[in-house]
Motif scaffolding. Sequence first.
Motif, PDB file in Angstrom:
ATOM      1  N   TRP A  38       0.834  -1.196   0.000  1.00 52.14           N
ATOM      2  CA  TRP A  38       0.000   0.000   0.000  1.00 52.14           C
ATOM      3  C   TRP A  38       0.867   1.244   0.000  1.00 52.14           C
ATOM      4  CZ3 TRP A  38      -3.253  -1.993   4.657  1.00 52.14           C
ATOM      5  CH2 TRP A  38      -4.167  -2.954   4.195  1.00 52.14           C
ATOM      6  N   LEU A  39       0.443   2.242  -0.731  1.00 51.42           N
ATOM      7  CA  LEU A  39       1.167   3.508  -0.764  1.00 51.42           C
ATOM      8  C   LEU A  39       1.057   4.215   0.579  1.00 51.42           C
ATOM      9  CD1 LEU A  39       0.115   4.887  -4.278  1.00 51.42           C
ATOM     10  CD2 LEU A  39       2.263   3.758  -3.637  1.00 51.42           C
ATOM     11  N   HIS A  40       2.136   4.804   1.003  1.00 52.72           N
ATOM     12  CA  HIS A  40       2.211   5.626   2.208  1.00 52.72           C
ATOM     13  C   HIS A  40       3.277   6.685   1.938  1.00 52.72           C
ATOM     14  CE1 HIS A  40       5.088   2.361   2.632  1.00 52.72           C
ATOM     15  NE2 HIS A  40       5.779   3.112   3.468  1.00 52.72           N
ATOM     16  N   ARG A  41       3.564   7.525   2.899  1.00 52.62           N
ATOM     17  CA  ARG A  41       4.501   8.638   2.679  1.00 52.62           C
ATOM     18  C   ARG A  41       5.803   8.428   3.441  1.00 52.62           C
ATOM     19  NH1 ARG A  41      -0.277  12.839   3.801  1.00 52.62           N
ATOM     20  NH2 ARG A  41      -1.107  12.960   1.693  1.00 52.62           N
ATOM     21  N   VAL A  42       6.888   8.827   2.776  1.00 55.70           N
ATOM     22  CA  VAL A  42       8.214   8.819   3.382  1.00 55.70           C
ATOM     23  C   VAL A  42       8.851  10.174   3.079  1.00 55.70           C
ATOM     24  CG1 VAL A  42      10.518   7.759   3.313  1.00 55.70           C
ATOM     25  CG2 VAL A  42       8.475   6.310   3.146  1.00 55.70           C
ATOM     26  N   GLY A  43       9.446  10.786   4.086  1.00 55.83           N
ATOM     27  CA  GLY A  43      10.140  12.057   3.896  1.00 55.83           C
ATOM     28  C   GLY A  43      11.639  11.863   4.070  1.00 55.83           C
ATOM     29  N   VAL A  44      12.414  12.384   3.140  1.00 60.41           N
ATOM     30  CA  VAL A  44      13.873  12.334   3.243  1.00 60.41           C
ATOM     31  C   VAL A  44      14.439  13.733   3.026  1.00 60.41           C
ATOM     32  CG1 VAL A  44      14.035   9.934   2.447  1.00 60.41           C
ATOM     33  CG2 VAL A  44      14.324  11.785   0.809  1.00 60.41           C
ATOM     34  N   VAL A  45      15.616  13.951   3.570  1.00 63.40           N
ATOM     35  CA  VAL A  45      16.299  15.226   3.365  1.00 63.40           C
ATOM     36  C   VAL A  45      17.674  14.964   2.786  1.00 63.40           C
ATOM     37  CG1 VAL A  45      17.075  15.316   5.782  1.00 63.40           C
ATOM     38  CG2 VAL A  45      17.003  17.410   4.449  1.00 63.40           C
ATOM     39  N   VAL A  46      17.979  15.678   1.706  1.00 66.50           N
ATOM     40  CA  VAL A  46      19.315  15.676   1.122  1.00 66.50           C
ATOM     41  C   VAL A  46      20.058  16.821   1.796  1.00 66.50           C
ATOM     42  CG1 VAL A  46      20.664  16.026  -0.988  1.00 66.50           C
ATOM     43  CG2 VAL A  46      18.527  14.699  -1.062  1.00 66.50           C
ATOM     44  N   CYS A  47      21.144  16.485   2.469  1.00 70.54           N
ATOM     45  CA  CYS A  47      21.896  17.481   3.242  1.00 70.54           C
ATOM     46  C   CYS A  47      23.127  17.936   2.469  1.00 70.54           C
ATOM     47  CB  CYS A  47      22.335  16.885   4.577  1.00 70.54           C
ATOM     48  SG  CYS A  47      20.965  16.311   5.585  1.00 70.54           S
ATOM     49  N   ARG A  48      23.345  19.239   2.487  1.00 65.53           N
ATOM     50  CA  ARG A  48      24.538  19.820   1.870  1.00 65.53           C
ATOM     51  C   ARG A  48      25.181  20.733   2.891  1.00 65.53           C
ATOM     52  NH1 ARG A  48      23.354  21.083  -4.317  1.00 65.53           N
ATOM     53  NH2 ARG A  48      25.592  20.819  -4.379  1.00 65.53           N
ATOM     54  N   ASP A  49      26.460  20.984   2.701  1.00 71.76           N
ATOM     55  CA  ASP A  49      27.144  21.922   3.586  1.00 71.76           C
ATOM     56  C   ASP A  49      27.264  23.271   2.885  1.00 71.76           C
ATOM     57  OD1 ASP A  49      29.274  21.674   1.772  1.00 71.76           O
ATOM     58  OD2 ASP A  49      30.625  20.723   3.194  1.00 71.76           O
ATOM     59  N   GLY A  50      27.899  24.219   3.527  1.00 70.69           N
ATOM     60  CA  GLY A  50      28.047  25.559   2.968  1.00 70.69           C
ATOM     61  C   GLY A  50      28.837  25.610   1.675  1.00 70.69           C
ATOM     62  N   GLN A  51      29.614  24.552   1.395  1.00 74.36           N
ATOM     63  CA  GLN A  51      30.397  24.476   0.161  1.00 74.36           C
ATOM     64  C   GLN A  51      29.657  23.728  -0.947  1.00 74.36           C
ATOM     65  OE1 GLN A  51      34.379  22.951   1.053  1.00 74.36           O
ATOM     66  NE2 GLN A  51      34.066  23.618   3.163  1.00 74.36           N
ATOM     67  N   GLY A  52      28.438  23.278  -0.644  1.00 78.26           N
ATOM     68  CA  GLY A  52      27.641  22.574  -1.646  1.00 78.26           C
ATOM     69  C   GLY A  52      27.894  21.072  -1.706  1.00 78.26           C
ATOM     70  N   SER A 161      18.520   5.880  -3.866  1.00 77.64           N
ATOM     71  CA  SER A 161      19.514   6.963  -3.819  1.00 77.64           C
ATOM     72  C   SER A 161      19.849   7.536  -5.199  1.00 77.64           C
ATOM     73  CB  SER A 161      20.797   6.496  -3.122  1.00 77.64           C
ATOM     74  OG  SER A 161      20.584   6.363  -1.733  1.00 77.64           O
ATOM     75  N   ARG A 162      20.002   6.684  -6.190  1.00 77.89           N
ATOM     76  CA  ARG A 162      20.345   7.169  -7.541  1.00 77.89           C
ATOM     77  C   ARG A 162      19.222   8.047  -8.111  1.00 77.89           C
ATOM     78  NH1 ARG A 162      22.542   2.435  -6.846  1.00 77.89           N
ATOM     79  NH2 ARG A 162      24.722   2.087  -7.382  1.00 77.89           N
ATOM     80  N   GLU A 163      17.979   7.590  -7.931  1.00 79.37           N
ATOM     81  CA  GLU A 163      16.854   8.370  -8.457  1.00 79.37           C
ATOM     82  C   GLU A 163      16.697   9.687  -7.697  1.00 79.37           C
ATOM     83  OE1 GLU A 163      12.241   7.975  -9.956  1.00 79.37           O
ATOM     84  OE2 GLU A 163      13.155   6.283  -8.904  1.00 79.37           O
ATOM     85  N   ILE A 164      16.887   9.656  -6.390  1.00 79.80           N
ATOM     86  CA  ILE A 164      16.830  10.896  -5.606  1.00 79.80           C
ATOM     87  C   ILE A 164      17.873  11.882  -6.124  1.00 79.80           C
ATOM     88  CG2 ILE A 164      17.327  11.916  -3.345  1.00 79.80           C
ATOM     89  CD1 ILE A 164      16.035   9.370  -2.102  1.00 79.80           C
ATOM     90  N   PHE A 165      19.095  11.413  -6.335  1.00 83.08           N
ATOM     91  CA  PHE A 165      20.183  12.281  -6.799  1.00 83.08           C
ATOM     92  C   PHE A 165      19.856  12.861  -8.176  1.00 83.08           C
ATOM     93  CE2 PHE A 165      24.587  12.705  -8.660  1.00 83.08           C
ATOM     94  CZ  PHE A 165      24.947  13.814  -7.927  1.00 83.08           C
ATOM     95  N   ALA A 166      19.424  12.023  -9.110  1.00 79.78           N
ATOM     96  CA  ALA A 166      19.105  12.494 -10.464  1.00 79.78           C
ATOM     97  C   ALA A 166      17.988  13.524 -10.441  1.00 79.78           C
ATOM     98  CB  ALA A 166      18.728  11.316 -11.360  1.00 79.78           C
ATOM     99  N   ARG A 167      16.927  13.240  -9.700  1.00 79.45           N
ATOM    100  CA  ARG A 167      15.806  14.181  -9.623  1.00 79.45           C
ATOM    101  C   ARG A 167      16.206  15.461  -8.884  1.00 79.45           C
ATOM    102  NH1 ARG A 167      10.353  12.148 -10.385  1.00 79.45           N
ATOM    103  NH2 ARG A 167      10.379   9.987 -11.053  1.00 79.45           N
ATOM    104  N   TYR A 168      17.051  15.324  -7.873  1.00 80.85           N
ATOM    105  CA  TYR A 168      17.509  16.488  -7.113  1.00 80.85           C
ATOM    106  C   TYR A 168      18.278  17.439  -8.040  1.00 80.85           C
ATOM    107  CZ  TYR A 168      19.608  19.182  -3.300  1.00 80.85           C
ATOM    108  OH  TYR A 168      19.992  20.199  -2.453  1.00 80.85           O
ATOM    109  N   LEU A 169      19.214  16.890  -8.803  1.00 85.75           N
ATOM    110  CA  LEU A 169      19.981  17.726  -9.741  1.00 85.75           C
ATOM    111  C   LEU A 169      19.088  18.345 -10.801  1.00 85.75           C
ATOM    112  CD1 LEU A 169      23.226  15.602 -10.272  1.00 85.75           C
ATOM    113  CD2 LEU A 169      22.897  17.616  -8.775  1.00 85.75           C
ATOM    114  N   ALA A 170      18.111  17.585 -11.288  1.00 87.75           N
ATOM    115  CA  ALA A 170      17.200  18.097 -12.329  1.00 87.75           C
ATOM    116  C   ALA A 170      16.292  19.193 -11.793  1.00 87.75           C
ATOM    117  CB  ALA A 170      16.363  16.950 -12.890  1.00 87.75           C
ATOM    118  N   SER A 171      16.041  19.200 -10.482  1.00 89.74           N
ATOM    119  CA  SER A 171      15.134  20.191  -9.902  1.00 89.74           C
ATOM    120  C   SER A 171      15.816  21.490  -9.491  1.00 89.74           C
ATOM    121  CB  SER A 171      14.430  19.591  -8.680  1.00 89.74           C
ATOM    122  OG  SER A 171      15.310  19.513  -7.572  1.00 89.74           O
ATOM    123  N   GLN A 172      17.141  21.546  -9.669  1.00 92.25           N
ATOM    124  CA  GLN A 172      17.848  22.764  -9.265  1.00 92.25           C
ATOM    125  C   GLN A 172      17.484  23.909 -10.204  1.00 92.25           C
ATOM    126  OE1 GLN A 172      21.884  22.568  -7.668  1.00 92.25           O
ATOM    127  NE2 GLN A 172      21.913  20.432  -8.341  1.00 92.25           N
TER     128      GLN A 172
END
Length: 173
Positions: A38-52, A161-172
């Motif tokens: 069954w579908l449910h929700r998951v929240g994740v945070v991609v963390c970066r530092d001040g240098q990116g 992780s790979r899909e999160i990274f790809a989508r994260y970069l595409a959403s910048q």
Amino acid sequence: MSVLRGTVSDVDELVERVDAEDRVLGVVSRREAVRAGWLHRVGVVVCRDGQGRFLVHRRAEQLSRFPGHHELGVGGAAGVGESYEQAAARELSEELGARATVSLRFTFLNQSGLSPHWLGVCDAVLPEIVAPDPAEVAWHGWLTERELRGALRQWTFTPDSREIFARYLASQP
């Protein structure tokens, strides 16, 4: 026992079952949602530092889900009434001992992992020093985008992780 998370026991918690449009259908145990697909929700945070640089961590070996795998996002299931941002911020505090402003970046229907779920990907800027919970995190490090691309090819990462990274970069912007 946390009321906010709706915990049934130490290993199971209540989550909101949602539909293909991310609308709430009812409340179920997370174990039941995973078992039934069954579908449910998951929240994740991609963390970066001040240098990116990106924070990457390796999950502790004793964890039931993906022990010893590397991971880009820090997160977990959203409890009943909890937003993606709230779930991600809670997990950031629990797993890394860090507090930060967490902003929702995007959501998508994640088909990888133990069961399908809506994944809310947030981001946050952290100081370089974090205090991970050793029961959750075996190792952590800050990687540049280039280093992370190489690590994703060479290390064993969680399925999303790979899909999160790809989508994260595409959403910048």
